[in-house]
Scaffold this motif. Structure first.
Motif, PDB file in Angstrom:
ATOM      1  N   ALA A 208      57.586  51.533  43.730  1.00 42.94           N
ATOM      2  CA  ALA A 208      56.664  50.412  43.568  1.00 42.94           C
ATOM      3  C   ALA A 208      57.113  49.551  42.392  1.00 42.94           C
ATOM      4  O   ALA A 208      57.859  49.994  41.515  1.00 42.94           O
ATOM      5  CB  ALA A 208      55.245  50.928  43.336  1.00 42.94           C
ATOM      6  N   LEU A 209      56.636  48.325  42.377  1.00 42.53           N
ATOM      7  CA  LEU A 209      56.994  47.355  41.333  1.00 42.53           C
ATOM      8  C   LEU A 209      55.720  46.704  40.826  1.00 42.53           C
ATOM      9  O   LEU A 209      54.773  46.499  41.587  1.00 42.53           O
ATOM     10  CB  LEU A 209      57.932  46.292  41.917  1.00 42.53           C
ATOM     11  CG  LEU A 209      58.533  45.279  40.934  1.00 42.53           C
ATOM     12  CD1 LEU A 209      59.588  45.935  40.058  1.00 42.53           C
ATOM     13  CD2 LEU A 209      59.138  44.092  41.698  1.00 42.53           C
ATOM     14  N   GLY A 230      47.047  42.934  36.925  1.00 40.35           N
ATOM     15  CA  GLY A 230      48.179  43.726  37.379  1.00 40.35           C
ATOM     16  C   GLY A 230      48.686  43.173  38.695  1.00 40.35           C
ATOM     17  O   GLY A 230      47.996  43.261  39.717  1.00 40.35           O
ATOM     18  N   TYR A 231      49.865  42.579  38.653  1.00 41.52           N
ATOM     19  CA  TYR A 231      50.508  42.111  39.880  1.00 41.52           C
ATOM     20  C   TYR A 231      51.341  43.276  40.405  1.00 41.52           C
ATOM     21  O   TYR A 231      52.342  43.671  39.785  1.00 41.52           O
ATOM     22  CB  TYR A 231      51.382  40.899  39.601  1.00 41.52           C
ATOM     23  CG  TYR A 231      50.598  39.674  39.185  1.00 41.52           C
ATOM     24  CD1 TYR A 231      50.114  38.777  40.136  1.00 41.52           C
ATOM     25  CD2 TYR A 231      50.339  39.416  37.846  1.00 41.52           C
ATOM     26  CE1 TYR A 231      49.394  37.653  39.759  1.00 41.52           C
ATOM     27  CE2 TYR A 231      49.615  38.307  37.459  1.00 41.52           C
ATOM     28  CZ  TYR A 231      49.142  37.422  38.417  1.00 41.52           C
ATOM     29  OH  TYR A 231      48.426  36.316  38.032  1.00 41.52           O
ATOM     30  N   VAL A 232      50.926  43.853  41.539  1.00 41.67           N
ATOM     31  CA  VAL A 232      51.521  45.102  42.010  1.00 41.67           C
ATOM     32  C   VAL A 232      51.920  44.982  43.472  1.00 41.67           C
ATOM     33  O   VAL A 232      51.325  44.206  44.232  1.00 41.67           O
ATOM     34  CB  VAL A 232      50.527  46.282  41.833  1.00 41.67           C
ATOM     35  CG1 VAL A 232      50.142  46.452  40.381  1.00 41.67           C
ATOM     36  CG2 VAL A 232      49.281  46.085  42.697  1.00 41.67           C
ATOM     37  N   THR A 233      52.923  45.765  43.849  1.00 39.36           N
ATOM     38  CA  THR A 233      53.213  45.911  45.274  1.00 39.36           C
ATOM     39  C   THR A 233      52.179  46.861  45.866  1.00 39.36           C
ATOM     40  O   THR A 233      51.704  47.788  45.200  1.00 39.36           O
ATOM     41  CB  THR A 233      54.632  46.466  45.487  1.00 39.36           C
ATOM     42  OG1 THR A 233      54.795  47.673  44.738  1.00 39.36           O
ATOM     43  CG2 THR A 233      55.676  45.459  45.041  1.00 39.36           C
ATOM     44  N   GLY A 331      61.533  40.811  34.537  1.00 41.88           N
ATOM     45  CA  GLY A 331      60.216  40.891  33.923  1.00 41.88           C
ATOM     46  C   GLY A 331      59.276  41.893  34.558  1.00 41.88           C
ATOM     47  O   GLY A 331      58.076  41.831  34.308  1.00 41.88           O
ATOM     48  N   MET A 332      59.799  42.811  35.374  1.00 42.02           N
ATOM     49  CA  MET A 332      58.926  43.728  36.100  1.00 42.02           C
ATOM     50  C   MET A 332      59.375  45.178  35.926  1.00 42.02           C
ATOM     51  O   MET A 332      60.498  45.426  35.500  1.00 42.02           O
ATOM     52  CB  MET A 332      58.890  43.347  37.586  1.00 42.02           C
ATOM     53  CG  MET A 332      58.070  42.098  37.854  1.00 42.02           C
ATOM     54  SD  MET A 332      58.621  41.159  39.290  1.00 42.02           S
ATOM     55  CE  MET A 332      59.976  40.232  38.601  1.00 42.02           C
ATOM     56  N   ARG A 333      58.471  46.107  36.271  1.00 42.91           N
ATOM     57  CA  ARG A 333      58.750  47.522  36.063  1.00 42.91           C
ATOM     58  C   ARG A 333      58.697  48.267  37.394  1.00 42.91           C
ATOM     59  O   ARG A 333      57.839  48.002  38.225  1.00 42.91           O
ATOM     60  CB  ARG A 333      57.741  48.133  35.088  1.00 42.91           C
ATOM     61  CG  ARG A 333      57.668  47.355  33.793  1.00 42.91           C
ATOM     62  CD  ARG A 333      56.885  48.075  32.730  1.00 42.91           C
ATOM     63  NE  ARG A 333      56.794  47.261  31.528  1.00 42.91           N
ATOM     64  CZ  ARG A 333      56.374  47.698  30.352  1.00 42.91           C
ATOM     65  NH1 ARG A 333      55.983  48.948  30.237  1.00 42.91           N
ATOM     66  NH2 ARG A 333      56.328  46.898  29.307  1.00 42.91           N
TER      67      ARG A 333
END
Length: 927
Positions: A208-209, A230-233, A331-333
């Motif tokens: 996931a990102l 939280g912008y999440v997949t 810029g994402m994890r």
């Protein structure tokens, strides 16, 4: 009685003097049976009874043994008379003797009847009430140790021990990007990188990102509210095994470019903003101005990742414009769940292989990037875990010191009760009864101290949460709950039992004959307990020195960190964070215009010397991005380090006091339509021209990708060089950074910075009015001063130093009390000796020196042991100290001197009291 019952049918038990004839050859001679083996088994049964007798109470041991042997004798005689005595019946008789074990042990239980225990409890309470001063001091001593331990245990339990809300967190791994040139390990991932890792990996069930940004909630009756989004997949929730408390989570069909805009609310927002209304599920709210349908509410306490308050689709946000995000936007994890048979080492090999493939395929963005994995538990708690364990160890030392003091107090009180204990022994109280009574009293004291410690813990825990709540994950959830109370009860009982037992064993050795001859503990008992009390004080001094050395190292480190020059002038600067909603400001030009108007109007406020805006103020570490330098690039193609990315408006360097060392700063002429301009820091210049340090970087061309269309430049000319700023933390070196004009790199989230003559917070109402006029729906967030932000950046280190310093002061105080108590009691016990010395002409100074030398010898012994312990344990502080060694000689010398000074002050009062002993009174016969 369990087991056998003594016969009452005329076949009474044989006289005790005949009892030895019931075993061995004697039995065989008296009762001839058909089987010699039966007699041997019977002999074994009688020996088993004799051995079991040692489990019985000493007062009942002889009686108990005779009763059981008589019962064996009667049963064997009955079996012989019925001609049923053989090996089988003998074995049955032997097996029946197993009942002797619990029965022998039960003789102790019977002696502790409820009435007897209640009587001893009442006696203990009355005894403690009669001596309120002793009871208060002992309870407060334990309250300090127990309260400190309970407080830190509550923190450790909440943060480290309480299960995560994530399903099977052991299988979750963070996947980090790593700058291969600088080795920086916190470089994040881009969206295209994520897609490649998701497709090519062989180690993870799913990946996931996410990223978290500030945003706004509007579109309902409540005021506009700034929240962390939280912008999440969509696969994140299935990956971590968390379901919605109400409604549902985001669906995969909604996590696409043209998907329905949906939002999930955190439980805190649901309660505070919507009053826990279940009807909010299905309602429409506006997130950054875009209507979203609320599809679910998350469980209580769930704020993953990074204290997020609401969740929306990441894929929809990044691809809604029809274009794929740039591979250079790291810029994402990423986080993945390992397949069942895959280890962390295999996963590391897998992600490194994928990173190598991407470096070959996309050299422009990935040739300088590696990848590595990290357990999610380490990601969440890796930094705070050693700090909390250090604090837990420190309060353990405080508890041990308090327990040593407690044991000393019990010994002193026991000495005063010598006559009472002797009388009780004379009238029949056994040593076990005296020990039980003394341990019961110490346990009651420990429980009282534990109750006081619980109250102290509630107050201390609130202070800790207020001081460090945002720096420690889950700390805000810390409470004195049932688990904490169970821990408090456990250490209270252990403290009262274990540390009350040692004095009880010592004091219960009562020589009644000596007491009756008039030789009480005043003459003999003091010598018997002096060594024990001195050893306890030596242990206190040693433990206190170890704790104070640790506190000294951390305080010294904090002072050194706070003394580091940050590279900017933080005094008199106001900072206000702002975030423009993308739907209301879709064009970069609108973003630029807003911040130009804002800074211009704030600049006109009375007392404002200069105002500007920056994407990352000096205390914000910001994020990094790649760059190229064309023909003059000293690095191999694509192998240069990433630089910190910092768009700013004109006047920024003057606002925060960053020195310009070469060239010029930005001007309004550096607009989007003009040629690109960039300012670098000294670290950047040194990295570029490390082989030619005197080369002037002014005029060198730098290339950076444009994210906003062809009207914004991609090639920039270095127009200035500024001093380095420690925006990654005062403890770390200066990273390379490049500053762009905001008009050429528009960012929606910016920080207003204004240098003010006087109190910066005084202009906050005026700034609020200006922002309200420019955009009534735009809230201000994190209003602070630059100095306040700088202080917050060293907050965790300050908090640790302060907390450990408090524990060290408590340890010093308890140690001083312990030394004073031992020396004061020693003077009382030696009153007769001191009186004789004074009567024979000894000078008061020599008597005072005698007491001082004794106290100094005790303190020096403790310091010597403590120094050895400090040198051993201080090595665990290597990762927490800054600018000094964990075995810093100056700290060791200062702390040792401080502890010896405290010891001498504690000894001085008993020493002076010794010189005031009246020889005539001390030599009286009744003394």
């Amino acid at each position: 009685m369990t087991g056998f019952v003594t016969r009452q049918d005329g076949m009474g038990a044989p006289p005790p003097e005949h009892e030895p004839q019931l075993t061995g050859a004697g039995v065989a001679a008296s009762h001839r049976g058909p089987s010699g083996s039966a007699e041997l088994i019977y002999a074994a049964a009688t020996r088993a009874v004799r051995l079991a007798a040692w489990l019985a109470r000493p007062q009942r041991r002889q009686e108990w043994r005779e009763e059981w042997l008589a019962e064996l004798w009667h049963r064997r005689a009955a079996l012989s008379s019925m001609s049923a005595w053989n090996a089988n019946t003998a074995i049955a008789l032997l097996l029946r003797t197993l009942g002797t074990l619990p029965h022998a042990a039960s003789t102790w239980t019977r002696s502790w009847s409820f009435d007897a225990m209640l009587q001893e409890l009442r006696y203990s309470v009355r005894s403690l009430i009669k001596r309120p001063a002793f009871t208060l001091i002992a309870a407060l001593t334990l309250a300090i140790g127990i309260g400190a331990n309970t407080t830190i245990f509550s923190v450790v339990n909440t943060v480290l021990l309480r299960p995560l809300t994530l399903h099977d967190p052991a299988g979750l791994m963070m996947i980090w990007g790593r700058d291969a040139t600088t080795g920086a390990g916190a470089a994040w991932a881009s969206f295209p990188d994520y897609l490649d890792f998701l497709e090519r990996n062989e180690s993870f069930e799913d990946i996931a990102l996410w990223r978290s940004l500030g945003g706004h909630l509007t579109g309902d009756a409540a005021e506009p509210q700034r929240v962390k989004i939280g912008y999440v997949t969509a696969n994140l929730f299935e990956l971590i095994g968390v379901e919605a408390k109400r409604g549902r989570v985001i669906l995969l069909a909604e996590d696409v470019a043209d998907g329905e805009p949906v939002v999930m609310l955190g439980s805190a927002i649901w309660r505070s903003r919507y009053g826990s209304d279940p009807g909010v599920v299905g309602a429409q709210i506006r997130v950054d101005g875009v209507p979203h349908t609320v599809v679910g509410v998350m469980p209580d306490g769930f704020r993953f990742p990074e204290d997020v308050e609401i969740w929306v689709s990441l894929t929809r946000q990044l691809t809604s414009d029809g274009e794929s995000p740039s591979r250079g936007m790291h810029g994402m994890r990423m986080m993945g769940r390992l397949r069942g048979e895959i280890t962390e080492e295999l996963a590391q090999q897998d992600v490194s292989s994928i990173a190598g493939q991407l470096a070959v395929e996309y050299p422009r963005f990935n040739s300088d990037r590696d990848a590595w994995v990290m357990p999610v538990y380490t990601y969440l708690f890796g930094e705070v875990r050693p700090v909390l364990l250090l604090l837990f160890g420190a309060v353990g030392f405080v508890l041990l010191i308090a327990c040593a003091n407690f044991a000393n107090l019990l010994l002193v009180r026991g000495a005063d009760r010598d006559q009472e204990l002797s009388i009780r022994a004379a009238i029949g109280a056994g040593r076990g009864r005296l020990i039980r009574q003394l341990v019961l009293e110490s346990t009651i004291l420990a429980l009282v101290g534990g109750a006081a410690g619980a109250l102290l813990s509630v107050v201390a825990l609130r202070a800790i949460v207020a001081a460090a709540g945002s720096d420690v994950p889950r700390l805000i959830e810390a409470r004195v709950d049932l688990t904490t109370l169970a821990f408090l009860l456990m250490i209270s009982l252990l403290t009262g039992g274990l540390f009350g037992l040692l004095p009880a064993l010592k004091l219960s050795r009562v020589d009644v004959a000596d007491r009756l001859r008039g030789q009480g503990r005043a003459s003999t008992g003091a010598a018997r307990t002096r060594r024990l009390r001195t050893l306890l004080v030596v242990a206190e001094v040693a433990l206190a020195l170890v704790l104070v050395v640790g506190a000294g190292l951390l305080v010294n480190s904090f002072w050194r960190v706070a003394s580091v020059e940050p590279g900017y002038a933080s005094e008199g600067v106001l900072t206000v964070d702002l975030g423009l909603p993308l739907p209301r400001y879709p064009e970069p030009s609108a973003v630029v215009e807003f911040y130009e108007r804002l800074t211009e109007r704030v600049r006109g406020l009375p007392g404002v010397a200069v105002a500007s805006a920056a994407y990352s103020h000096p205390v914000n570490p910001g994020w990094t991005t790649s760059f190229e330098l064309g023909d003059r690039d000293p690095f191999p193609p694509g192998a240069g380090p990433e630089a910190n990315f910092r768009p700013v408006t004109p006047g920024y360097f003057e606002s925060v006091g960053i020195e310009l060392t070469r060239g010029r700063t930005f001007t309004p002429a550096d607009g989007s339509s003009g040629s690109g301009a960039v300012i670098i820091n000294e670290a950047f210049a040194n990295a570029l021209f490390r082989d030619a340090p005197n080369t002037d970087p002014i005029g060198v061309a730098l290339w950076h990708e444009s994210w906003f269309g062809d009207e914004y430049p991609s090639e920039f000319e270095i127009v200035g060089v500024v001093a380095d700023v420690k925006f990654r933390g005062l403890e770390r070196g200066s990273a390379i950074a490049m500053y762009f004009p905001h008009s050429q790199k528009p960012m929606q989230e910016m920080t207003l910075v204004a240098r003010v003559a006087g109190d910066p917070m005084a202009i906050v109402p005026a700034v609020r009015d200006i922002v309200g006029e420019l955009d009534p729906e735009l809230p201000l967030e994190r209003i602070s001063t630059l100095q306040g932000l700088l202080d917050d950046s060293v907050g965790p280190r300050r908090f640790l130093a302060q907390l450990l310093g408090i524990f060290a002061l408590a340890a010093l105080g308890l140690t001083a009390i312990g030394i004073y108590g031992v020396m004061a009691y020693s003077v009382v016990c030696r009153t007769h000796e001191i009186g004789v010395r004074l009567a024979l002409g000894a000078e008061p100074a020599s008597v005072r020196g005698l007491v001082l030398r004794q106290g100094l010898a005790t303190a020096l012994s403790g310091v010597a042991i403590g120094l050895a312990g400090a040198l051993y344990l201080a090595r665990f502080l290597d990762s927490l100290v800054f600018g000094i060694s964990s075995s810093d000689p100056l700290t060791l010398v200062v702390v040792s001197s401080l502890l010896l000074s405290v010891a001498m002050l504690a000894v001085w009062v008993p020493a002076r009291r010794a010189t005031r002993v009246d020889p005539m009174l001390s030599l009286r016969p009744d003394r």
